[in-house]
Design a protein around this motif. Sequence first.
Motif, short mmCIF file in Angstrom:
data_model
loop_
_atom_site.label_atom_id
_atom_site.label_comp_id
_atom_site.label_asym_id
_atom_site.label_seq_id
_atom_site.Cartn_x
_atom_site.Cartn_y
_atom_site.Cartn_z
N VAL A 84 20.02 11.79 46.55
CA VAL A 84 18.71 11.61 47.18
C VAL A 84 18.31 10.13 47.17
N THR A 85 19.26 9.25 46.93
CA THR A 85 18.99 7.81 46.96
C THR A 85 18.42 7.44 48.33
N GLY A 86 17.30 6.76 48.33
CA GLY A 86 16.68 6.33 49.58
C GLY A 86 15.78 7.35 50.23
N TRP A 87 15.73 8.57 49.69
CA TRP A 87 14.85 9.59 50.26
C TRP A 87 13.40 9.27 49.86
N THR A 88 12.45 9.64 50.68
CA THR A 88 11.04 9.48 50.35
C THR A 88 10.65 10.56 49.34
N ASP A 89 9.52 10.34 48.67
CA ASP A 89 9.02 11.35 47.73
C ASP A 89 8.77 12.68 48.45
N GLU A 90 8.26 12.61 49.67
CA GLU A 90 8.00 13.83 50.44
C GLU A 90 9.30 14.58 50.73
N GLU A 91 10.34 13.86 51.11
CA GLU A 91 11.64 14.51 51.38
C GLU A 91 12.19 15.16 50.12
N ILE A 92 12.04 14.48 48.99
CA ILE A 92 12.57 15.02 47.73
C ILE A 92 11.78 16.26 47.30
N THR A 93 10.47 16.25 47.48
CA THR A 93 9.68 17.42 47.07
C THR A 93 9.80 18.58 48.04
N THR A 94 10.31 18.31 49.25
CA THR A 94 10.54 19.37 50.23
C THR A 94 11.85 20.10 49.99
N GLY A 95 12.86 19.39 49.47
CA GLY A 95 14.18 19.98 49.30
C GLY A 95 14.99 19.82 50.57
N ALA A 96 16.03 20.63 50.72
CA ALA A 96 16.92 20.46 51.87
C ALA A 96 17.64 21.75 52.22
N HIS A 97 18.00 21.86 53.49
CA HIS A 97 18.90 22.91 53.97
C HIS A 97 20.27 22.26 54.08
N LEU A 98 21.22 22.74 53.30
CA LEU A 98 22.54 22.13 53.21
C LEU A 98 23.60 23.05 53.81
N ILE A 99 24.55 22.46 54.52
CA ILE A 99 25.65 23.22 55.11
C ILE A 99 26.60 23.66 54.00
N THR A 100 27.04 24.91 54.08
CA THR A 100 27.95 25.44 53.07
C THR A 100 28.99 26.35 53.72
N PRO A 101 30.19 26.38 53.16
CA PRO A 101 31.20 27.29 53.70
C PRO A 101 30.97 28.74 53.27
N HIS A 102 30.02 28.97 52.36
CA HIS A 102 29.82 30.32 51.81
C HIS A 102 28.35 30.72 51.92
N SER A 103 27.91 31.11 53.10
CA SER A 103 26.53 31.56 53.24
C SER A 103 26.52 32.95 53.88
N ALA A 104 25.35 33.55 53.90
CA ALA A 104 25.21 34.86 54.55
C ALA A 104 25.48 34.78 56.04
N HIS A 105 25.43 33.59 56.60
CA HIS A 105 25.63 33.39 58.03
C HIS A 105 27.03 32.87 58.34
N GLY A 106 27.92 32.97 57.38
CA GLY A 106 29.30 32.56 57.59
C GLY A 106 29.55 31.10 57.32
N GLN A 107 30.78 30.71 57.53
CA GLN A 107 31.18 29.33 57.29
C GLN A 107 30.36 28.39 58.17
N GLY A 108 29.84 27.32 57.59
CA GLY A 108 29.02 26.38 58.33
C GLY A 108 27.55 26.76 58.36
N GLY A 109 27.20 27.86 57.71
CA GLY A 109 25.79 28.25 57.63
C GLY A 109 25.04 27.30 56.69
N ARG A 110 23.76 27.48 56.66
CA ARG A 110 22.94 26.62 55.80
C ARG A 110 22.32 27.42 54.66
N THR A 111 22.11 26.72 53.56
CA THR A 111 21.47 27.30 52.41
C THR A 111 20.37 26.36 51.95
N SER A 112 19.29 26.90 51.44
CA SER A 112 18.11 26.12 51.09
C SER A 112 18.01 25.89 49.59
N TYR A 113 17.78 24.64 49.21
CA TYR A 113 17.54 24.26 47.82
C TYR A 113 16.29 23.42 47.75
#
Length: 86
Positions: free
Chosen positions: A39-68
């Motif tokens: 999260v280097t360079g991210w704003t405080d707002e971006e860090i407190t929001t979290g992120a949707h990250l691409i993952t090979p293992h999601s409910a939507h298949g390979q390349g789906g996104r997961t939220s953290y």
Amino acid sequence: MTQTPRVYGTDRDASTGPQPSHNYRELVGGPLDGRLVEVTGWTDEEITTGAHLITPHSAHGQGGRTSYGPTFSRPDGPWVWEGDVS
């Protein structure tokens, strides 16, 4: 032997782990459990929001996104898995 945590977005065979003077959040739970997201360079707002990250293992298949994201009780702590998103 302690294993260096993998940084999200690096190759599986990458020998580089977390870099000094960079900021990371540990991902807890879900398909990316145990990895670090930089999260280097991210704003405080971006860090407190979290992120949707691409993952090979999601409910939507390979390349789906997961939220953290951070928890209210530990906003500077690890990000917890919130579920898969489309």
